[in-house]
Design a protein around this motif. Structure first.
Motif, short mmCIF file in Angstrom:
data_model
loop_
_atom_site.label_atom_id
_atom_site.label_comp_id
_atom_site.label_asym_id
_atom_site.label_seq_id
_atom_site.Cartn_x
_atom_site.Cartn_y
_atom_site.Cartn_z
N THR A 116 45.82 58.38 129.18
CA THR A 116 46.31 58.70 130.52
C THR A 116 45.44 58.02 131.58
OG1 THR A 116 44.98 60.73 130.80
CG2 THR A 116 47.18 60.96 129.77
N ARG A 117 44.22 57.63 131.19
CA ARG A 117 43.28 57.00 132.14
C ARG A 117 43.23 55.49 132.01
NH1 ARG A 117 40.75 61.51 130.05
NH2 ARG A 117 39.36 60.33 128.69
N GLY A 118 43.67 54.95 130.88
CA GLY A 118 43.61 53.50 130.70
C GLY A 118 43.92 53.10 129.28
N ASP A 119 43.85 51.80 129.02
CA ASP A 119 44.08 51.26 127.68
C ASP A 119 42.94 51.70 126.76
OD1 ASP A 119 46.24 49.94 128.84
OD2 ASP A 119 45.16 48.05 129.03
N VAL A 120 43.26 51.79 125.47
CA VAL A 120 42.28 52.26 124.48
C VAL A 120 42.17 51.22 123.37
CG1 VAL A 120 41.77 54.08 122.79
CG2 VAL A 120 42.73 54.68 125.02
N LEU A 121 40.98 51.04 122.89
CA LEU A 121 40.69 50.09 121.83
C LEU A 121 40.24 50.88 120.60
CD1 LEU A 121 40.23 47.07 121.14
CD2 LEU A 121 37.96 47.31 122.12
N VAL A 122 40.80 50.54 119.43
CA VAL A 122 40.43 51.18 118.17
C VAL A 122 39.95 50.09 117.23
CG1 VAL A 122 41.23 52.59 116.23
CG2 VAL A 122 42.19 52.96 118.52
N GLN A 123 38.77 50.32 116.65
CA GLN A 123 38.18 49.33 115.74
C GLN A 123 37.63 50.04 114.51
OE1 GLN A 123 35.31 47.94 118.68
NE2 GLN A 123 36.43 46.02 118.87
N PRO A 124 37.48 49.29 113.42
CA PRO A 124 36.82 49.90 112.26
C PRO A 124 35.34 50.10 112.57
CG PRO A 124 37.13 47.56 111.89
CD PRO A 124 37.82 47.89 113.18
N PHE A 125 34.78 51.17 112.05
CA PHE A 125 33.35 51.40 112.19
C PHE A 125 32.63 50.38 111.32
CE2 PHE A 125 29.31 53.23 111.02
CZ PHE A 125 28.85 53.74 112.22
N ILE A 126 31.65 49.71 111.87
CA ILE A 126 30.90 48.69 111.12
C ILE A 126 29.47 49.17 110.98
CG2 ILE A 126 30.11 46.30 111.12
CD1 ILE A 126 32.67 45.62 112.69
N ASP A 127 29.10 49.51 109.74
CA ASP A 127 27.78 50.06 109.47
C ASP A 127 26.66 49.16 109.97
OD1 ASP A 127 28.50 52.48 108.08
OD2 ASP A 127 29.09 51.24 106.39
N ALA A 128 26.84 47.86 109.88
CA ALA A 128 25.79 46.93 110.28
C ALA A 128 25.44 47.06 111.77
CB ALA A 128 26.20 45.48 109.97
N VAL A 129 26.38 47.51 112.57
CA VAL A 129 26.10 47.65 114.01
C VAL A 129 25.03 48.72 114.23
CG1 VAL A 129 27.07 48.30 116.24
CG2 VAL A 129 28.35 46.78 114.72
N THR A 130 25.15 49.84 113.56
CA THR A 130 24.15 50.89 113.73
C THR A 130 22.84 50.53 113.00
OG1 THR A 130 25.06 52.14 111.88
CG2 THR A 130 25.80 52.75 114.08
N ARG A 131 22.96 49.78 111.93
CA ARG A 131 21.78 49.41 111.16
C ARG A 131 21.04 48.23 111.79
NH1 ARG A 131 24.25 48.09 106.66
NH2 ARG A 131 24.18 45.89 107.17
N ASP A 132 21.77 47.19 112.17
CA ASP A 132 21.15 45.93 112.61
C ASP A 132 21.27 45.67 114.11
OD1 ASP A 132 20.76 45.54 109.86
OD2 ASP A 132 22.61 44.40 109.66
N GLY A 133 22.14 46.41 114.77
CA GLY A 133 22.33 46.20 116.21
C GLY A 133 23.41 45.20 116.50
#
Length: 167
Positions: A150-167
């Motif tokens: 209702t506030r704007g477009d939404v983006l859905v992506q797969p969770f990528i473990d490396a992002v939390t692990r490696d940045g």
């Protein structure tokens, strides 16, 4: 100005810190405006784009290309990059107000084999309203996605473990 101030002052340049939405700032008095960190732009996207438009129309020299600022303000730029062959996180787009998108999301996510999801506004920064959930979406997640749309477009992506692990 504290970060770049000493370096530019040493070269005889005056740098004034200013806030993009400060109505008292006369932007035309500057030889160059460098947009560094407008961390709240996504809370006021219409005003932010309008401000860029006004600076450009007034002939205020911007170090940041106005077209790039506009392009980068909405995560649809990821689509453009992917279409040009750049490696980007796979993404699904739920347009603001599109009917039934939450119901279709489970099927789209299952098709791709995504089990953990990152859901975020397409206009955001600093992980604002970004959250992780699992597929299929439960009732609470559906309600949350619906409210976001209702506030704007939404983006859905797969969770990528490396992002939390490696940045």
């Amino acid at each position: 100005a504290q970060v770049v101030g000493p370096a530019v002052r040493a070269r005889g340049i005056r740098a004034d810190p200013a806030i993009w939405n400060d109505g008292d700032t006369d932007w035309r008095r500057y030889d160059l405006v460098v947009i560094r960190s407008p961390w709240d732009y996504f809370h006021h996207i219409g005003e932010f784009i309008g401000w860029i438009d006004r600076l450009e129309a007034a002939g205020v020299p911007l170090a940041n290309d106005p077209a790039v600022l506009r392009w980068n303000s909405h995560k649809r730029y990821l689509r453009a990059l992917a279409n040009r062959g750049a490696p980007v996180t796979p993404s699904l787009w739920l347009d603001m107000g599109s009917a039934g998108a939450e119901r279709d999301l489970d099927a789209l996510v299952a098709e791709r084999g995504w089990q953990r999801l990152v859901i975020k506004p397409a206009v955001s920064g600093g992980a604002h309203e970004t959250w992780v959930t699992t597929a299929p979406l439960d009732a609470a997640a559906r309600t949350r996605v619906s409210a976001m749309r209702t506030r704007g477009d939404v983006l859905v992506q797969p969770f990528i473990d490396a992002v939390t692990r490696d940045g």
